[in-house]
Design a protein around this motif. Structure first.
Motif, PDB file in Angstrom:
ATOM      1  N   MET A 111      12.866  -9.765  -0.496  1.00 32.12           N
ATOM      2  CA  MET A 111      11.709 -10.452  -1.080  1.00 32.12           C
ATOM      3  C   MET A 111      11.618 -10.135  -2.566  1.00 32.12           C
ATOM      4  O   MET A 111      11.731  -8.995  -2.993  1.00 32.12           O
TER       5      MET A 111
ATOM      6  N   GLU B  37       6.866 -12.135  -5.826  1.00 30.49           N
ATOM      7  CA  GLU B  37       6.164 -12.835  -4.765  1.00 30.49           C
ATOM      8  C   GLU B  37       4.979 -12.009  -4.281  1.00 30.49           C
ATOM      9  O   GLU B  37       5.147 -10.880  -3.831  1.00 30.49           O
TER      10      GLU B  37
ATOM     11  N   THR C   1       2.403 -10.633  -1.752  1.00 28.30           N
ATOM     12  CA  THR C   1       2.259 -10.524  -0.312  1.00 28.30           C
ATOM     13  C   THR C   1       0.826 -10.181   0.005  1.00 28.30           C
ATOM     14  O   THR C   1       0.025  -9.885  -0.865  1.00 28.30           O
TER      15      THR C   1
ATOM     16  N   LYS D 263      10.233 -17.482   9.339  1.00 31.79           N
ATOM     17  CA  LYS D 263      10.598 -17.869   7.976  1.00 31.79           C
ATOM     18  C   LYS D 263       9.455 -17.594   7.003  1.00 31.79           C
ATOM     19  O   LYS D 263       9.400 -16.556   6.382  1.00 31.79           O
ATOM     20  N   SER D 264       8.533 -18.548   6.905  1.00 27.42           N
ATOM     21  CA  SER D 264       7.424 -18.399   5.963  1.00 27.42           C
ATOM     22  C   SER D 264       6.255 -19.262   6.409  1.00 27.42           C
ATOM     23  O   SER D 264       6.386 -20.476   6.534  1.00 27.42           O
TER      24      SER D 264
ATOM     25  N   ARG E 289       3.618 -19.789   4.708  1.00 29.20           N
ATOM     26  CA  ARG E 289       3.199 -20.561   3.540  1.00 29.20           C
ATOM     27  C   ARG E 289       3.982 -21.868   3.449  1.00 29.20           C
ATOM     28  O   ARG E 289       3.414 -22.943   3.253  1.00 29.20           O
TER      29      ARG E 289
ATOM     30  N   LYS F  36       3.408 -15.573  -0.286  1.00 29.00           N
ATOM     31  CA  LYS F  36       4.784 -16.030  -0.093  1.00 29.00           C
ATOM     32  C   LYS F  36       5.559 -15.033   0.759  1.00 29.00           C
ATOM     33  O   LYS F  36       5.114 -13.933   1.040  1.00 29.00           O
ATOM     34  N   GLY F  37       6.791 -15.456   1.111  1.00 31.52           N
ATOM     35  CA  GLY F  37       7.703 -14.549   1.789  1.00 31.52           C
ATOM     36  C   GLY F  37       7.732 -14.768   3.281  1.00 31.52           C
ATOM     37  O   GLY F  37       6.856 -15.377   3.878  1.00 31.52           O
ATOM     38  N   ALA F  38       8.777 -14.251   3.917  1.00 37.43           N
ATOM     39  CA  ALA F  38       8.957 -14.356   5.366  1.00 37.43           C
ATOM     40  C   ALA F  38       8.300 -13.178   6.051  1.00 37.43           C
ATOM     41  O   ALA F  38       8.173 -12.104   5.504  1.00 37.43           O
ATOM     42  N   GLN F  39       7.881 -13.409   7.290  1.00 38.36           N
ATOM     43  CA  GLN F  39       7.245 -12.344   8.060  1.00 38.36           C
ATOM     44  C   GLN F  39       8.195 -11.684   9.044  1.00 38.36           C
ATOM     45  O   GLN F  39       8.059 -10.515   9.358  1.00 38.36           O
TER      46      GLN F  39
END
Length: 512
Positions: free
Chosen positions: A1, A5, A7, A80-81, A83, A199-202
Motif C-alpha cells: 500500500m 493512501e 487508511t 480488493k478495495s 472504495r 483507499k487500499g485493499a482489505q
C-alpha cells in the motif's frame, strides 16, 4: 500500500464521519429506489403501454439483480478495495438511472432497471464493510444507529416522494422524474466518494484469489430461490414456477461441496462457513430475514389498501407512513447509542413494540370510518416506527460484532441477501393473500357486490388477513430474538461461573 493512501487508521474523526455520510447517503438513495418506483407503475403503464407482466419485471428484475450481486460484490470489496467497488457501483447506478429516465419503450426500461439493480447490489455491501472498517466499539453502534435512521426514513418516505414527483411531472411522464432524481444526487455522491473514502485493499495477500466457480454456483442458487417468489403476483401464476426450488436445492448442495473443497486446497472461499458457528451472526441473520419478510410486505399492503380500497392519491397514501419514518429515525439513533449496554434485550423490546404497532394499524384500518382511517393508521405507525428503530440498527450491530473486519463486506452482504430473500417471500405470500381475498369477494358477488360498502368490506378482509400473516412473522422474529437473549444470558452466567472457579483454584496456590 502506498504511503500516500489514507487508511481508516489514519483518518481523523471529521474525515471518517464525512466518509460515513457519503456511504449512508448512497445507501438511502438505493433503498429509496426500491419503494418510490412502485408508486410510478401506473404512470409507466399509461406512458409506455406496459402489460402487467412487464410491470412485474420492472419490480422483480431489480430485486433479482440486487440479490444476485450482493455476495460476489461484498467478497470483491473484502479482497480488493471497498472504495473501488463503491465507486463502480455508484457510477453504474447513476448511469443506469439516466438510461431508465430516457427509456423510449418498456423493453429498454426493463433492461436498464435490471442493470440498476445490479449496480445497487454492488454498492450496498461496501457500505456495511466501510462502516465496520471505519469504526470500532460503541462508536460503531452509533454509526449503525444513524445508518438505520436514514434507511428507515428512506423506506417510509419513498412512496411519498414518488407520489410527489408524479404529481409534478404528470401522470403521463411523471415516472421519469423518479429516475432523473438519482442522476444529480449520484454525481454529487461520486465526487465526495472519490475524495473521502479510504483507499487500499482489505484482504490478506494469500486470500485474494477469487473463487469464480463458487460465485457462479451461489448466483445460480440465489436466482432459483428468488425467482418463483419475485415473479409471483397477486394472481398467483403457474404452479410450475415452484420447480425452480428444486434447482435451488441442487445448486446449494453443489455450492457447499465446492466451497469445502476450495478451502481444503488452502484457498479463500466466497463464504467462510465458520462465520455461521458464531451464534451472534447466525441468530442475527435469522431475525432480520424473518423481520424483512414482514415489514416491506406490510408497507405494500398499506399502500394498496389506501389507494385501491379508500381511493387516496399516491401522494397522500404515501404520507400516511411519514410518522413511521420519523419515530424510526429517533429509535435508530437512540438504539445505536445504547445497544452496547442493553444488547439483545433492546431488539426484543423493539420487536414487541412493532407487533403492537401493526396490530393497532390493522385495527385502525378495519374499525374506523373511512375519513378517519388514514389519520388513525398514521397514529399506529408512530408506535411501530419507534419499535422498528430499535430493531434494524441494533440487530445489525449485534450481528456483525464478532465478524473480522476483513470479512465484513461479505458478512454484511449475506445479511442484505437475507433481507432481500425475506422481502421476496413475504411480499409474494402477503399480496397473494390480499388480492386473493379481494378478487374472491368482488367477483361473482352479484349486483350487491358492486356497491362501495361491499367493495370496502372486501378490502377490510384482505388487509386484516394479510396483516395477520405479516404480524405472525413479526411475532416469530420476536421469539427468535427472545431465544437469542436467553442463550446470551446463559452463556454469560457460564462464563462468570468458570471465572469464579478459576479464581478459587488460584487462591490456595497464592497462599502457599
Amino acid at each position: 500500500m502506498s504511503n500516500a493512501e489514507p487508511t481508516d487508521a489514519r483518518l481523523d474523526d471529521r474525515t471518517r464521519w464525512r466518509a460515513f455520510a457519503v456511504c449512508v447517503a448512497v445507501a438511502a438513495l438505493t433503498i429509496l429506489d426500491l419503494s418510490k418506483v412502485n408508486v410510478g407503475l401506473p404512470s409507466i403503464e399509461q406512458s409506455l403501454g406496459a402489460t402487467s407482466s412487464s410491470l412485474q419485471l420492472i419490480v422483480a428484475g431489480y430485486a433479482l439483480a440486487f440479490g444476485l450481486a450482493l455476495v460476489p460484490a461484498g467478497r470483491l470489496g473484502d479482497l480488493k478495495s471497498r472504495r473501488v467497488m463503491f465507486i463502480v457501483g455508484l457510477s453504474a447506478f447513476t448511469g443506469s438511472s439516466l438510461l431508465c429516465a430516457v427509456a423510449p419503450n418498456i423493453e429498454v426500461l426493463i433492461v436498464t432497471r435490471i442493470l440498476q439493480g445490479f449496480a445497487a447490489g454492488i454498492q450496498m455491501p461496501q457500505v456495511i464493510g466501510l462502516v465496520q472498517q471505519l469504526f470500532r466499539g460503541p462508536e460503531r453502534g452509533r454509526a449503525f444507529g444513524l445508518f438505520g435512521a436514514m434507511i428507515g426514513i428512506s423506506t417510509a418516505l419513498g412512496p411519498t416522494i414518488g407520489g410527489g414527483l408524479i404529481a409534478i411531472g404528470g401522470e403521463e411522464s411523471g415516472w421519469r422524474l423518479l429516475f432523473w432524481m438519482n442522476v444529480p444526487l449520484g454525481i454529487a455522491a461520486l465526487l465526495f466518494a472519490v475524495r473521502l473514502l479510504p483507499k487500499g485493499a482489505q484482504g490478506k495477500a494469500q486470500d485474494r484469489e477469487l473463487d469464480v466457480v463458487g460465485i457462479l454456483l451461489l448466483g445460480a442458487a440465489i436466482i432459483t430461490l428468488m425467482l418463483p417468489f419475485v415473479l409471483t403476483s397477486g394472481g398467483g401464476g403457474s404452479a410450475t414456477r415452484w420447480f425452480w426450488l428444486v434447482g435451488f436445492a441442487v445448486f446449494l448442495v453443489l455450492f457447499v461441496l465446492w466451497e469445502q473443497r476450495f478451502k481444503r486446497q488452502g484457498k479463500s472461499p466466497v463464504v467462510h462457513f465458520e462465520l455461521f458457528r458464531l451464534s451472534s451472526y447466525r441468530n442475527g441473520l435469522s431475525i432480520v430475514a424473518v423481520y424483512f419478510a414482514a415489514l416491506p410486505a406490510s408497507f405494500l399492503m398499506v399502500t394498496l389498501y389506501l389507494q385501491e380500497g379508500l381511493g387516496l392519491s399516491p401522494l397522500f397514501a404515501g404520507m400516511v407512513s411519514i410518522p413511521f419514518a420519523a419515530t424510526s429515525a429517533v429509535g435508530s439513533y437512540i438504539g445505536g447509542r445504547i445497544v452496547d449496554r442493553v444488547g439483545r434485550a433492546l431488539v426484543v423490546a423493539g420487536l414487541g413494540m412493532v407487533v403492537v404497532g401493526f396490530l393497532l394499524l390493522m385495527l385502525a384500518a378495519v374499525a374506523t370510518p373511512p375519513e378517519v382511517t388514514p389519520w388513525a393508521m398514521a397514529g399506529a405507525f408512530l408506535v411501530g416506527g419507534l419499535g422498528g428503530g430499535f430493531v434494524v440498527s441494533p440487530n445489525q450491530t449485534l450481528t456483525l460484532a464478532e465478524i473480522p473486519v476483513e470479512q465484513s463486506g461479505v458478512a454484511g452482504s449475506m445479511q442484505q441477501l437475507g433481507q432481500r430473500v425475506g422481502t421476496a417471500i413475504g411480499t409474494a405470500v402477503a399480496t397473494s393473500i390480499f388480492y386473493g381475498i379481494v378478487r374472491s369477494q368482488t367477483a361473482g358477488s352479484g349486483s350487491g357486490g358492486s356497491g362501495p360498502g361491499s367493495r370496502l368490506d372486501a378490502y377490510h378482509d384482505a388487509f386484516r388477513s394479510g396483516t395477520t400473516f405479516t404480524v405472525s412473522l413479526m411475532a416469530l422474529a420476536l421469539v427468535l430474538a427472545g431465544a437469542d437473549l436467553v442463550a446470551r444470558r446463559r452463556a454469560a452466567r457460564r462464563s462468570e461461573g468458570e471465572s469464579e472457579r478459576s479464581d478459587a483454584a488460584v487462591e490456595p496456590a497464592d497462599r502457599g
